[in-house]
Write an enzyme that holds these catalytic residues in place. Structure first.
Site, PDB file in Angstrom:
ATOM      1  N   GLU A 176      47.375  53.204 -26.657  1.00 36.44           N
ATOM      2  CA  GLU A 176      48.487  53.895 -27.338  1.00 36.44           C
ATOM      3  C   GLU A 176      49.838  53.197 -27.194  1.00 36.44           C
ATOM      4  O   GLU A 176      50.833  53.814 -26.833  1.00 36.44           O
ATOM      5  CB  GLU A 176      48.567  55.351 -26.839  1.00 36.44           C
ATOM      6  CG  GLU A 176      47.264  56.105 -27.053  1.00 36.44           C
ATOM      7  CD  GLU A 176      47.243  57.503 -26.437  1.00 36.44           C
ATOM      8  OE1 GLU A 176      48.290  57.954 -25.943  1.00 36.44           O
ATOM      9  OE2 GLU A 176      46.170  58.128 -26.445  1.00 36.44           O
ATOM     10  N   ASN A 194      43.079  50.444 -27.653  1.00 39.11           N
ATOM     11  CA  ASN A 194      42.608  51.784 -28.038  1.00 39.11           C
ATOM     12  C   ASN A 194      43.786  52.650 -28.493  1.00 39.11           C
ATOM     13  O   ASN A 194      44.833  52.679 -27.826  1.00 39.11           O
ATOM     14  CB  ASN A 194      41.950  52.423 -26.798  1.00 39.11           C
ATOM     15  CG  ASN A 194      41.249  53.734 -27.085  1.00 39.11           C
ATOM     16  OD1 ASN A 194      40.445  53.824 -28.004  1.00 39.11           O
ATOM     17  ND2 ASN A 194      41.544  54.754 -26.292  1.00 39.11           N
ATOM     18  N   HIS A 234      40.706  61.618 -32.907  1.00 34.92           N
ATOM     19  CA  HIS A 234      41.060  63.031 -32.665  1.00 34.92           C
ATOM     20  C   HIS A 234      41.464  63.635 -34.011  1.00 34.92           C
ATOM     21  O   HIS A 234      42.602  63.500 -34.450  1.00 34.92           O
ATOM     22  CB  HIS A 234      42.221  63.135 -31.666  1.00 34.92           C
ATOM     23  CG  HIS A 234      41.863  62.671 -30.295  1.00 34.92           C
ATOM     24  ND1 HIS A 234      40.954  63.333 -29.501  1.00 34.92           N
ATOM     25  CD2 HIS A 234      42.273  61.605 -29.568  1.00 34.92           C
ATOM     26  CE1 HIS A 234      40.824  62.710 -28.343  1.00 34.92           C
ATOM     27  NE2 HIS A 234      41.598  61.647 -28.362  1.00 34.92           N
ATOM     28  N   GLU A 244      37.041  58.526 -28.904  1.00 33.12           N
ATOM     29  CA  GLU A 244      37.432  59.841 -28.355  1.00 33.12           C
ATOM     30  C   GLU A 244      37.281  60.934 -29.418  1.00 33.12           C
ATOM     31  O   GLU A 244      38.173  61.773 -29.597  1.00 33.12           O
ATOM     32  CB  GLU A 244      38.886  59.823 -27.855  1.00 33.12           C
ATOM     33  CG  GLU A 244      39.207  58.705 -26.889  1.00 33.12           C
ATOM     34  CD  GLU A 244      40.633  58.747 -26.341  1.00 33.12           C
ATOM     35  OE1 GLU A 244      41.342  59.754 -26.523  1.00 33.12           O
ATOM     36  OE2 GLU A 244      41.034  57.741 -25.732  1.00 33.12           O
ATOM     37  N   ASP A 288      36.917  64.094 -31.498  1.00 33.37           N
ATOM     38  CA  ASP A 288      36.799  65.550 -31.507  1.00 33.37           C
ATOM     39  C   ASP A 288      37.406  66.044 -32.806  1.00 33.37           C
ATOM     40  O   ASP A 288      38.180  65.336 -33.451  1.00 33.37           O
ATOM     41  CB  ASP A 288      37.395  66.245 -30.264  1.00 33.37           C
ATOM     42  CG  ASP A 288      38.816  65.838 -29.919  1.00 33.37           C
ATOM     43  OD1 ASP A 288      39.559  65.346 -30.803  1.00 33.37           O
ATOM     44  OD2 ASP A 288      39.211  66.027 -28.754  1.00 33.37           O
TER      45      ASP A 288
HETATM   46  O1  9MR Z   1      41.370  64.564 -21.947  1.00 32.88           O
HETATM   47  C1  9MR Z   1      42.416  64.094 -21.127  1.00 32.88           C
HETATM   48  C2  9MR Z   1      43.088  65.245 -20.430  1.00 32.88           C
HETATM   49  O2  9MR Z   1      42.197  65.833 -19.480  1.00 32.88           O
HETATM   50  C3  9MR Z   1      44.366  64.786 -19.754  1.00 32.88           C
HETATM   51  O3  9MR Z   1      45.052  65.903 -19.201  1.00 32.88           O
HETATM   52  C4  9MR Z   1      45.238  64.078 -20.759  1.00 32.88           C
HETATM   53  C5  9MR Z   1      46.545  63.596 -20.179  1.00 32.88           C
HETATM   54  O4  9MR Z   1      47.365  63.144 -21.202  1.00 32.88           O
HETATM   55  O5  9MR Z   1      44.525  62.945 -21.276  1.00 32.88           O
HETATM   56  C6  9MR Z   1      43.409  63.351 -22.004  1.00 32.88           C
HETATM   57  O6  9MR Z   1      42.770  62.238 -22.587  1.00 32.88           O
HETATM   58  C7  9MR Z   1      43.551  61.459 -23.480  1.00 32.88           C
HETATM   59  C8  9MR Z   1      43.029  60.047 -23.399  1.00 32.88           C
HETATM   60  O7  9MR Z   1      43.034  59.593 -22.059  1.00 32.88           O
HETATM   61  C9  9MR Z   1      43.827  59.118 -24.283  1.00 32.88           C
HETATM   62  N1  9MR Z   1      43.888  59.602 -25.654  1.00 32.88           N
HETATM   63  C10 9MR Z   1      44.269  60.983 -25.811  1.00 32.88           C
HETATM   64  C11 9MR Z   1      43.415  61.890 -24.944  1.00 32.88           C
HETATM   65  C12 9MR Z   1      43.793  63.347 -25.172  1.00 32.88           C
HETATM   66  O8  9MR Z   1      45.089  63.595 -24.754  1.00 32.88           O
END
Ligand code: 9MR
Length: 390
Positions: free
Chosen positions: A178, A225, A261, A289, A291
């Site tokens: 990101e 990513n 997402h 990722e 969903d």
């Molecule tokens: O699913 C993850 C969540 O448990 C954490 O609290 C969060 C913190 O920002 O990160 C989530 O996973 C992220 C991933 O690492 C990167 N892309 C976005 C995902 C959803 O926020």
């Protein structure tokens, strides 16, 4: 062709027997559901991982290590349904180095051990991200008490130490996560700002991180990513241009991860085109990722809370079509090597905590029962004629 097909079918049958004892997969109803030519299958058998053998595409999930190993039903789904796993949180900098200089690999090591025991590949996630940094380094991702040179040195140490710790055990690393905003501009986080202050190319931290990671584990596939790359637009175009710059500089980038997402209110992206144009650069691509969130019904028992039931049948249908289309897009592009969903069940999804009133984003419901979207993915895996991954 006929021979190959029958070999695949034989392999599927053998693998079904080998990894999926019927009792372990029996649905509560014990029913059978035909999902493909000549197939009469129980509600969860063959698994996604067995069905994926037809194309060679790996199917994965993000794993919550608070549940893996302690919640039996959750653990069974992870082990039996997927052939690649991604730590949802436990490889992030905040988790592996909570105190400066003191590493805690315990949870991540447990994930890697579980993957090895169940013949799963690991996607390492993620080395460089403005979010979930240890509080001793930065609490907001944009400010830090360290000098620019110190930030660069700390980044170097972090990347080398983490990749070295897991050397030989990671299939794909999300090296940088990101780094671009939705308008296509670079995210001005502590790494960008440190390099800028040092008089370097501000995005040079990305090339450095890939080079350092490659030195530490030359066999891992190194990925950039990001989210919203699925849609053609400012961000996808900026990353598309940027990865070509990396390639021109001989930076060891192997692939680009499309997080996936999705939300039913924004329409389905031109995903296959985007996967294809990145793949045409000589890169691998992956859905990392996935969903699909939608609006959900309020919980009558708890005012202000929501269920994981879509607001309308039409929204459920839209979700299902998005799941089907994401997997079809990945299958259609030979260089798309893995398709990972961001969690197992709606009850452990990150969505409700971030998007109030939305949810129902995953393949299993709050009781860990498979949803129609799970069956949709099985159907796609079984019926789609896709180029084989090598
Ligand atoms: O699913 C993850 C969540 O448990 C954490 O609290 C969060 C913190 O920002 O990160 C989530 O996973 C992220 C991933 O690492 C990167 N892309 C976005 C995902 C959803 O926020």
């Amino acid at each position: 062709m006929r021979i190959r097909r029958s070999l695949v079918v034989a392999a599927l049958a053998a693998a079904t027997l080998a990894v999926a004892p019927a009792a372990a997969f029996a649905s509560p109803g014990g029913g059978t559901a035909p999902i493909g030519p000549g197939a009469h299958l129980t509600a969860t058998q063959p698994s996604l991982r067995v069905l994926s053998m037809r194309s060679g595409l790996k199917v994965g999930t993000a794993v919550n290590m608070d549940l893996y190993g302690s919640d039996a039903a959750y653990t069974r789904i992870v082990d039996q349904q997927f052939n690649t796993v991604t730590p949802e949180n436990v490889m992030k900098w905040q988790l592996v180095e909570p105190t400066q200089g003191t590493y805690d690999w315990a949870a991540a090591d447990r994930l890697v051990a579980g993957a090895r025991a169940h013949h799963q590949l690991v996607r390492g996630h993620t080395l460089v991200w403005h979010n979930q940094l240890p509080s001793w380094l930065s609490t907001d991702g944009v400010t830090t008490s360290f000098s620019p040179q110190q930030v660069r040195d700390l980044l170097h140490k972090h990347v080398v130490d983490e990749v070295t710790h897991f050397r030989g055990q990671i299939w794909q690393w999300d090296v940088v996560n990101e780094a671009f905003n939705d308008d296509g501009t670079p995210r001005q986080d502590i790494f960008f700002k440190a390099y800028q202050a040092l008089g370097l190319d501000p995005l040079g931290y990305i090339a450095d991180a890939f080079r350092w990671a490659h030195q530490a584990d030359p066999h891992a596939l190194l990925f950039y990513n990001d989210y919203n790359l699925e849609f053609t637009g400012a961000k996808s175009n900026a990353v598309y241009a940027f990865v070509q710059q990396l390639q021109a500089q001989h930076v060891p980038i192997a692939g680009v991860g499309f997080q996936g997402h999705l939300d039913t209110q924004y329409g389905f992206p031109d995903l296959q085109n985007n996967l294809q144009r990145f793949a045409a650069l000589g890169l691998k691509v992956a859905l990392t990722e996935v969903d699909v969130r939608t609006f959900v019904q309020p919980d009558p028992a708890k005012p202000g809370s929501y269920t994981d039931i879509p607001l309308t049948p039409a929204l459920q249908a839209t979700q299902e079509s998005y799941w089907t289309q994401t997997l079809q897009a990945c299958l259609a592009v030979k260089q798309c090597i893995s398709y990972t969903v961001w969690g197992v069940a709606d009850s452990n999804s990150w969505i409700p905590g971030v998007f109030a009133g939305e949810g129902a984003a995953l393949l299993f419901d709050d009781s860990l029962q498979p949803k129609p979207q799970y069956q949709d993915l099985r159907h796609v895996l079984w019926t789609t004629k896709a180029p084989r991954r090598v």
